[in-house]
Design a protein around this motif. Structure first.
Motif, PDB file in Angstrom:
ATOM      1  N   SER A   5      82.458  38.007  57.123  1.00 58.25           N
ATOM      2  CA  SER A   5      83.350  38.526  58.164  1.00 58.25           C
ATOM      3  C   SER A   5      82.653  38.745  59.498  1.00 58.25           C
ATOM      4  O   SER A   5      83.289  38.678  60.552  1.00 58.25           O
ATOM      5  N   ASP A   6      81.348  39.014  59.478  1.00 60.51           N
ATOM      6  CA  ASP A   6      80.647  39.256  60.753  1.00 60.51           C
ATOM      7  C   ASP A   6      80.669  38.032  61.654  1.00 60.51           C
ATOM      8  O   ASP A   6      80.582  38.155  62.874  1.00 60.51           O
ATOM      9  N   TRP A   7      80.766  36.850  61.072  1.00 60.21           N
ATOM     10  CA  TRP A   7      80.870  35.651  61.884  1.00 60.21           C
ATOM     11  C   TRP A   7      82.303  35.422  62.367  1.00 60.21           C
ATOM     12  O   TRP A   7      82.528  35.039  63.514  1.00 60.21           O
ATOM     13  N   LEU A   8      83.252  35.674  61.484  1.00 55.51           N
ATOM     14  CA  LEU A   8      84.651  35.355  61.798  1.00 55.51           C
ATOM     15  C   LEU A   8      85.360  36.479  62.538  1.00 55.51           C
ATOM     16  O   LEU A   8      86.191  36.222  63.409  1.00 55.51           O
ATOM     17  N   ASN A   9      85.013  37.724  62.224  1.00 56.69           N
ATOM     18  CA  ASN A   9      85.632  38.887  62.873  1.00 56.69           C
ATOM     19  C   ASN A   9      84.543  39.880  63.251  1.00 56.69           C
ATOM     20  O   ASN A   9      84.415  40.954  62.642  1.00 56.69           O
ATOM     21  N   PRO A  10      83.732  39.539  64.219  1.00 54.94           N
ATOM     22  CA  PRO A  10      82.582  40.389  64.554  1.00 54.94           C
ATOM     23  C   PRO A  10      82.998  41.756  65.075  1.00 54.94           C
ATOM     24  O   PRO A  10      84.002  41.898  65.763  1.00 54.94           O
ATOM     25  N   SER A  11      82.179  42.747  64.746  1.00 52.50           N
ATOM     26  CA  SER A  11      82.428  44.113  65.183  1.00 52.50           C
ATOM     27  C   SER A  11      81.092  44.806  65.393  1.00 52.50           C
ATOM     28  O   SER A  11      80.222  44.775  64.518  1.00 52.50           O
ATOM     29  N   GLY A  12      80.913  45.410  66.554  1.00 51.74           N
ATOM     30  CA  GLY A  12      79.660  46.076  66.852  1.00 51.74           C
ATOM     31  C   GLY A  12      78.762  45.221  67.735  1.00 51.74           C
ATOM     32  O   GLY A  12      79.224  44.347  68.469  1.00 51.74           O
ATOM     33  N   LYS A  13      77.473  45.458  67.620  1.00 50.99           N
ATOM     34  CA  LYS A  13      76.505  44.796  68.496  1.00 50.99           C
ATOM     35  C   LYS A  13      75.566  43.930  67.661  1.00 50.99           C
ATOM     36  O   LYS A  13      75.068  44.365  66.621  1.00 50.99           O
ATOM     37  N   TYR A  14      75.339  42.706  68.128  1.00 53.95           N
ATOM     38  CA  TYR A  14      74.552  41.729  67.383  1.00 53.95           C
ATOM     39  C   TYR A  14      73.446  41.143  68.264  1.00 53.95           C
ATOM     40  O   TYR A  14      73.633  40.919  69.459  1.00 53.95           O
ATOM     41  N   ALA A  15      72.319  40.866  67.612  1.00 55.35           N
ATOM     42  CA  ALA A  15      71.279  40.019  68.213  1.00 55.35           C
ATOM     43  C   ALA A  15      71.234  38.746  67.385  1.00 55.35           C
ATOM     44  O   ALA A  15      71.033  38.795  66.165  1.00 55.35           O
ATOM     45  N   ILE A  16      71.431  37.624  68.015  1.00 52.53           N
ATOM     46  CA  ILE A  16      71.447  36.350  67.297  1.00 52.53           C
ATOM     47  C   ILE A  16      70.392  35.431  67.897  1.00 52.53           C
ATOM     48  O   ILE A  16      70.331  35.248  69.123  1.00 52.53           O
ATOM     49  N   SER A  17      69.533  34.905  67.036  1.00 53.60           N
ATOM     50  CA  SER A  17      68.459  34.050  67.542  1.00 53.60           C
ATOM     51  C   SER A  17      69.047  32.773  68.138  1.00 53.60           C
ATOM     52  O   SER A  17      70.090  32.286  67.707  1.00 53.60           O
ATOM     53  N   THR A  18      68.374  32.249  69.127  1.00 56.29           N
ATOM     54  CA  THR A  18      68.868  31.069  69.834  1.00 56.29           C
ATOM     55  C   THR A  18      69.041  29.893  68.884  1.00 56.29           C
ATOM     56  O   THR A  18      70.018  29.140  68.975  1.00 56.29           O
ATOM     57  N   HIS A  19      68.103  29.728  67.968  1.00 60.32           N
ATOM     58  CA  HIS A  19      68.187  28.626  67.004  1.00 60.32           C
ATOM     59  C   HIS A  19      69.465  28.733  66.169  1.00 60.32           C
ATOM     60  O   HIS A  19      70.151  27.737  65.937  1.00 60.32           O
ATOM     61  N   VAL A  20      69.784  29.953  65.728  1.00 63.17           N
ATOM     62  CA  VAL A  20      70.999  30.164  64.929  1.00 63.17           C
ATOM     63  C   VAL A  20      72.241  30.019  65.804  1.00 63.17           C
ATOM     64  O   VAL A  20      73.235  29.412  65.395  1.00 63.17           O
TER      65      VAL A  20
END
Length: 527
Positions: free
Chosen positions: A474-489
């Motif tokens: 769900s974090d990918w499809l319905n994100p909620s809150g604050k995320y750090a995502i690596s550039t490669h990902v």
């Protein structure tokens, strides 16, 4: 006269100091890059055990040089570690254990120092060759260009093979040139020694064998033009046998004198043995399994400062005005063409670092051209001002991007902030920003993290809230809150959206980041 020479020497020393200082200061911002996790510990294992078991897909020289300072750090090291001596060795787990049980920042700091020193050595030889081939001014200009080249600075601060093979290959070519210009046993000795060091740095240096054979054949043909073929072949063998023989002895010693005479050939066959056949290469927003023939040429164009590209273009157009003989021209140009061709044909499309070797030759060539320009603010105002502007622009390119040299992109790509739209992997993010991610998360403990690899993030820098790379969660499809995502990902969310036929997964186009950590992590926030 003595005072003039003193000032000249001081200028060279000053530029060599820049070559050392920029990567020295920059590297302290970064956690171990992905490949460092195996390269540095593997080299340490060679020195401690006298056996070369881990990471056979690369020769041992650079790993051992980098690991040498670690012998004086009193590290926790289990010589019976099953990851090292067991029936199924694991170079990655062994590397993590050695680094993260021994104050990783301290270990990686000392491991990187020899790479920086190799960069200084390469800078010195760029000056030497430019000075001897052209003049003192050419040597200094070449050293200046080298000192502020972002790609050189980037790979002078990590324990990988690329800077090392670049340095020793260039030095080997320099001594080969010296021999053809001034034949003597000393130059044969130096050429064979440096050839062995290059071959002991990375397997890609094997291109030096046919290229050295070619140059020596041309030299023999020129010197013995009136002699018969048996005489020419005999003369060639008198040079090539001791030169290559010494190179073999150097490699044999670096491999700790193995009994198997085919040790180098077997190592060469392990290159790409760990390649993932399911890996997708990335270029300009597209993905495929096989790569692109023009990948490295395009990477060179968008990751090299525009001022250098501009002058280099002019140099190639006006190459006849260099005043060099045919053989001297070929000495600088042929290695670039051959290496770029072989790399484009065989190498993985994952980083401009694979063609780092072309830079020193192009720098010397460019320095020679610039040294012949007559700069006069009165008589030649346009050329003088143009060179001054390009020089300032060039230095600004290096200073402005500090410390993120790995992720440097020029104005053609829209600058470093837009680099992820064109390239990925070691061109931008190589796992080197976990230290800065940790500092960011300490200020925002609820930050959730998507990492390229999470094998060492918590253990090394205490990074928490690491989410699995499951694109159905769900974090990918319905994100909620604050995320750090690596550039490669992040780049691969676009691929995931295509694979799963779900545009919600394409974070690149769907969402705007609120912040960035260097060029390695994008920060997103959702209500």
């Amino acid at each position: 006269m003595k005072s003039i020479n003193l000032y000249k020497n001081l200028l060279v020393v000053l530029l060599l100091c820049v070559v050392f200082i920029l990567p020295f200061l920059s590297m302290q911002n970064f956690s171990p890059a992905f490949d460092e996790i195996t390269h540095l510990p593997s080299g340490f294992s060679y020195l401690k055990t006298g056996e070369i078991k881990l990471n056979p897909q690369h020769p041992p020289l650079i790993k051992m040089l980098s690991a040498f300072p670690l012998l004086f750090l009193d590290l926790k090291f289990n010589i019976q570690d099953q990851n090292l001596v067991g029936p199924q060795t694991d170079e990655w787990q062994f590397g993590r254990d050695l680094l993260f049980n021994n104050n990783v920042d301290r270990v990686i700091f000392w491991g990187r120092i020899p790479i920086i020193l190799l960069s200084v050595l390469l800078g010195l030889y760029i000056f030497k060759w430019g000075k001897e081939l052209f003049n003192y001014k050419a040597g200094v200009i070449g050293l200046f260009i080298y000192a502020f080249m972002p790609n050189i600075i980037a790979h002078s601060q990590f324990v990988t093979m690329d800077l090392g093979v670049t340095a020793f290959s260039f030095i080997a070519m320099y001594y080969l040139w010296k021999f053809t210009d001034s034949p003597c046993n000393k130059n044969i000795l130096c050429s064979g020694l440096s050839l062995g060091l290059a071959l002991g740095s990375k397997f890609s240096a094997v291109f030096l064998l046919p290229i050295s054979l070619f140059f020596l054949a041309v030299y023999i043909q020129k010197r013995y033009s009136d002699s018969s073929w048996p005489v020419k072949i005999s003369a060639l063998l008198k040079i090539i046998v001791p030169m290559w023989g010494l190179a073999f002895l150097v490699i044999w010693g670096l491999y700790l004198f193995p009994k198997d005479i085919l040790f180098y050939w077997k190592g060469l066959n392990t290159v790409y043995a760990d390649r993932n056949p399911d890996h997708f290469y990335y270029l300009n927003g597209s993905f495929n399994h096989t790569g692109w023939w023009y990948y490295f040429l395009w990477a060179f164009i968008i990751k090299t400062p525009v001022p250098f590209l501009a002058v280099l273009s002019l140099v190639l157009i006006k190459y006849k005005k260099q005043g060099l003989s045919f053989l001297n021209n070929v000495f600088l140009v042929l290695p670039v063409i051959l290496f770029l061709f072989i790399t484009s044909w065989k190498a993985h499309n994952i980083g401009v670092r694979y063609i780092l070797l072309v830079y020193p030759f192009l720098i010397v060539y460019t320095g020679g051209f610039l040294s012949r320009l007559k700069l006069d603010i009165v008589k030649n105002v346009f050329v003088t001002i143009s060179i001054a502007v390009l020089g300032l622009w060039y230095v600004f390119s290096a200073v402005n991007v500090y410390p993120n040299y790995l992720s440097y992109f020029n104005e053609i790509a829209g600058g470093s902030n837009n680099g992820y739209k064109y390239l990925d992997d070691s061109n931008i993010e190589w796992g080197q920003d976990l230290k800065r991610l940790s500092a960011y998360q300490k200020k925002d403990p609820e930050l959730k993290v998507f990492l390229w690899t999470d094998s060492n993030a918590y253990r090394s820098y205490g990074i928490k809230n690491i989410l699995p790379l499951n694109f159905k969660m769900s974090d990918w499809l319905n994100p909620s809150g604050k995320y750090a995502i690596s550039t490669h990902v992040l780049i691969r969310t676009r691929l995931a959206s295509q694979v799963y036929n779900n545009e919600l997964l394409d974070w690149v186009d769907r969402y705007k980041p609120v912040d960035r950590i260097g060029q390695s992590f994008f920060i997103y926030e959702f209500p």
